[in-house]
Design an enzyme around this catalytic site. Structure first.
Site, PDB file in Angstrom:
ATOM      1  N   TRP A 102     -32.040  86.354  12.566  1.00  0.00           N
ATOM      2  CA  TRP A 102     -30.990  85.386  12.906  1.00  0.00           C
ATOM      3  C   TRP A 102     -29.655  85.811  12.325  1.00  0.00           C
ATOM      4  O   TRP A 102     -28.618  85.693  12.981  1.00  0.00           O
ATOM      5  CB  TRP A 102     -31.377  83.978  12.452  1.00  0.00           C
ATOM      6  CG  TRP A 102     -32.627  83.501  13.126  1.00  0.00           C
ATOM      7  CD1 TRP A 102     -33.819  83.214  12.530  1.00  0.00           C
ATOM      8  CD2 TRP A 102     -32.828  83.275  14.537  1.00  0.00           C
ATOM      9  NE1 TRP A 102     -34.735  82.827  13.479  1.00  0.00           N
ATOM     10  CE2 TRP A 102     -34.168  82.855  14.711  1.00  0.00           C
ATOM     11  CE3 TRP A 102     -32.002  83.387  15.666  1.00  0.00           C
ATOM     12  CZ2 TRP A 102     -34.707  82.547  15.970  1.00  0.00           C
ATOM     13  CZ3 TRP A 102     -32.532  83.088  16.917  1.00  0.00           C
ATOM     14  CH2 TRP A 102     -33.861  82.677  17.057  1.00  0.00           C
ATOM     15  N   ASP A 172     -26.165  78.980   8.054  1.00  0.00           N
ATOM     16  CA  ASP A 172     -27.135  78.625   9.100  1.00  0.00           C
ATOM     17  C   ASP A 172     -28.354  78.046   8.377  1.00  0.00           C
ATOM     18  O   ASP A 172     -29.138  78.778   7.789  1.00  0.00           O
ATOM     19  CB  ASP A 172     -27.514  79.884   9.897  1.00  0.00           C
ATOM     20  CG  ASP A 172     -28.608  79.614  10.931  1.00  0.00           C
ATOM     21  OD1 ASP A 172     -29.095  78.469  11.016  1.00  0.00           O
ATOM     22  OD2 ASP A 172     -28.974  80.561  11.655  1.00  0.00           O
ATOM     23  N   LYS A 196     -36.365  72.492  14.042  1.00  0.00           N
ATOM     24  CA  LYS A 196     -37.291  72.783  12.942  1.00  0.00           C
ATOM     25  C   LYS A 196     -37.417  71.581  12.005  1.00  0.00           C
ATOM     26  O   LYS A 196     -38.498  71.087  11.790  1.00  0.00           O
ATOM     27  CB  LYS A 196     -36.863  74.030  12.184  1.00  0.00           C
ATOM     28  CG  LYS A 196     -37.264  75.315  12.911  1.00  0.00           C
ATOM     29  CD  LYS A 196     -36.105  76.119  13.373  1.00  0.00           C
ATOM     30  CE  LYS A 196     -36.512  77.268  14.282  1.00  0.00           C
ATOM     31  NZ  LYS A 196     -35.359  78.048  14.709  1.00  0.00           N
TER      32      LYS A 196
HETATM   33  C1  LIG Z   1     -34.511  78.933  15.284  1.00  0.00           C
HETATM   34  C2  LIG Z   1     -33.337  79.468  14.568  1.00  0.00           C
HETATM   35  C3  LIG Z   1     -32.129  79.764  15.227  1.00  0.00           C
HETATM   36  C4  LIG Z   1     -31.970  79.681  16.736  1.00  0.00           C
HETATM   37  O1  LIG Z   1     -31.791  78.410  17.178  1.00  0.00           O
HETATM   38  P1  LIG Z   1     -31.529  78.089  18.731  1.00  0.00           P
HETATM   39  O2  LIG Z   1     -31.377  76.610  18.731  1.00  0.00           O
HETATM   40  O3  LIG Z   1     -32.712  78.588  19.491  1.00  0.00           O
HETATM   41  O4  LIG Z   1     -30.299  78.806  19.129  1.00  0.00           O
HETATM   42  C5  LIG Z   1     -31.061  80.214  14.471  1.00  0.00           C
HETATM   43  N1  LIG Z   1     -31.167  80.362  13.142  1.00  0.00           N
HETATM   44  C6  LIG Z   1     -32.317  80.100  12.476  1.00  0.00           C
HETATM   45  C7  LIG Z   1     -32.375  80.262  10.999  1.00  0.00           C
HETATM   46  C8  LIG Z   1     -33.427  79.650  13.174  1.00  0.00           C
HETATM   47  O5  LIG Z   1     -34.570  79.399  12.522  1.00  0.00           O
END
Ligand SMILES: *Cc1c(COP(=O)(O)O)cnc(C)c1O
Length: 361
Positions: A102, A172, A196
């Site tokens: 990511w 993030d 998540k």
């Molecule tokens: C799942 C995830 C993403 C991607 O998220 P989307 O909503 O599919 O764009 C980005 N960063 C992390 C840390 C993730 O676990």
């Protein structure tokens, strides 16, 4: 009783049953409107209440200071990978910590808008650790510092908040938000795809300081400016209404269960169970992450052979344990245990690990 599995999907993932039950009960007639939330106007009093409550719950649970906005945006966390450099980089330099897939995706987008300095990385060892603060090579006049607090695929997690002086910190937090208290005032911007730890996919929560909103570029499309959404309570255009509604129910559940102190205690318990099992059976299960970098959300480990890993996944499915297969970049097994994952589910995995090793060692 409805049929429910022990769900270890990495995302989208398990939601609390009471959230689903509430949504089901309100499905056909939301609060006497004769409509589902999917059918009411985003300009209605009903939806106003939903989005306001969702924002207030985010602020309350995370302890968001007055001088910040909470936004609910479409497009997933991946959209923020380019929103951020588009708004704040403007040909300057940004520091990125590269701790996995990511981070790399975020870095690629930033490169389109300026210079990226890799302030730290664990790529040479397949992202099995989190660089320490002392090792970070930060740029004095960087526009911002970006990191990924939990690395969903590799199973590593920051257990500290990087110190960046006057440089805005951007994180993030998609896969560990709301799993422990954070000091929001240390951040310029936090973002998290909801699927998540907050709810369903398709909505991203953004917590951003007013200072950064103001500093954002004005010569970029209206929809990509944070000020657009901040000025309209995330209702500049039609937001992902249903997703925001489920997110609100999810946050109500977090609050009812005891808030972030309780989520933190549960996360620690779940992590202790799974890593306790890995350490106890260390000659059979090999954890991917270095001990001090272990994620409390995603535990990644390998078995002696790939064949055994396949067998383990099959046996898990037979026992009603789903989503345990690791991501292809690490292989093996990944046990994802977000806020909605019950301690009983993690106990079921540990039982299986003991049983499986007994039969195969
Ligand atoms: C799942 C995830 C993403 C991607 O998220 P989307 O909503 O599919 O764009 C980005 N960063 C992390 C840390 C993730 O676990």
């Amino acid at each position: 009783m409805v049929h429910r599995i022990h769900n270890f999907n990495p995302g989208p993932c398990a939601l609390p049953l009471p959230v689903l039950e509430k949504a089901a009960a309100e499905m056909f007639d939301y609060k006497g409107t004769g409509m589902s939330v999917m059918e009411v106007s985003h300009r209605s009093a009903e939806f106003d209440e939903i989005i306001n409550d969702a924002g207030l719950l985010m602020k309350d649970l995370l302890g968001v200071p007055e001088s910040y906005h909470v936004l609910f945006l479409g497009g997933g966390a991946s959209t923020q990978f380019y929103f951020i450099p588009m708004n704040f980089l403007g040909g300057g330099t940004a520091d990125y910590v590269n701790t996995g897939s990511w981070s790399k995706k975020a870095i690629k987008e930033a490169g389109l808008y300026g210079t990226v300095n890799i302030a730290g990385t664990s790529e040479e060892t397949n992202f099995n650790f989190i660089p320490k603060q002392e090792g970070l090579k930060l740029t004095a006049d960087a526009k911002y510092v970006h990191y990924t607090s939990n690395n969903t695929i590799f199973g590593t997690e920051f257990h500290y908040v990087p110190e960046t002086g006057n440089v805005p910190l951007i994180c993030d937090m998609s896969s560990d938000i709301m799993s422990r208290p954070v000091d929001v005032s240390k951040f310029g911007l936090i973002y998290a795809g909801a699927q998540k730890n907050l709810g369903p996919s398709g909505v991203t929560a953004v917590v951003v300081s007013d200072e950064l909103i103001e500093a954002g570029a004005e010569d970029i499309p209206t929809m990509t400016q944070y000020r657009t959404h901040a000025g309209k309570n995330s209702l500049f255009n039609t937001p992902p209404c249903w997703n925001i509604y489920i997110l609100k129910l999810f946050l109500e559940w977090v609050k009812d269960e005891g808030g972030l102190a309780e989520m933190n205690a549960r996360a620690q318990k779940k992590a202790d169970l799974i890593y306790g099992a890995i350490d106890e059976m260390g000659n059979f299960y090999k954890g991917h992450a270095e001990v001090d970098s272990r994620s409390r959300m995603n535990a990644t480990f390998n078995l002696p052979t790939e064949e055994m890993e396949k067998q383990f996944v099959a046996e898990a499915a037979k026992e009603g344990l789903g989503g345990v297969k690791g991501h292809r970049s690490v292989g093996g097994i990944r046990i994802s245990m977000y806020n909605a994952t019950a301690i009983e589910s993690v106990k079921a995995v540990v039982d299986l690990m003991e049983d499986f090793r007994g039969k195969n060692k």
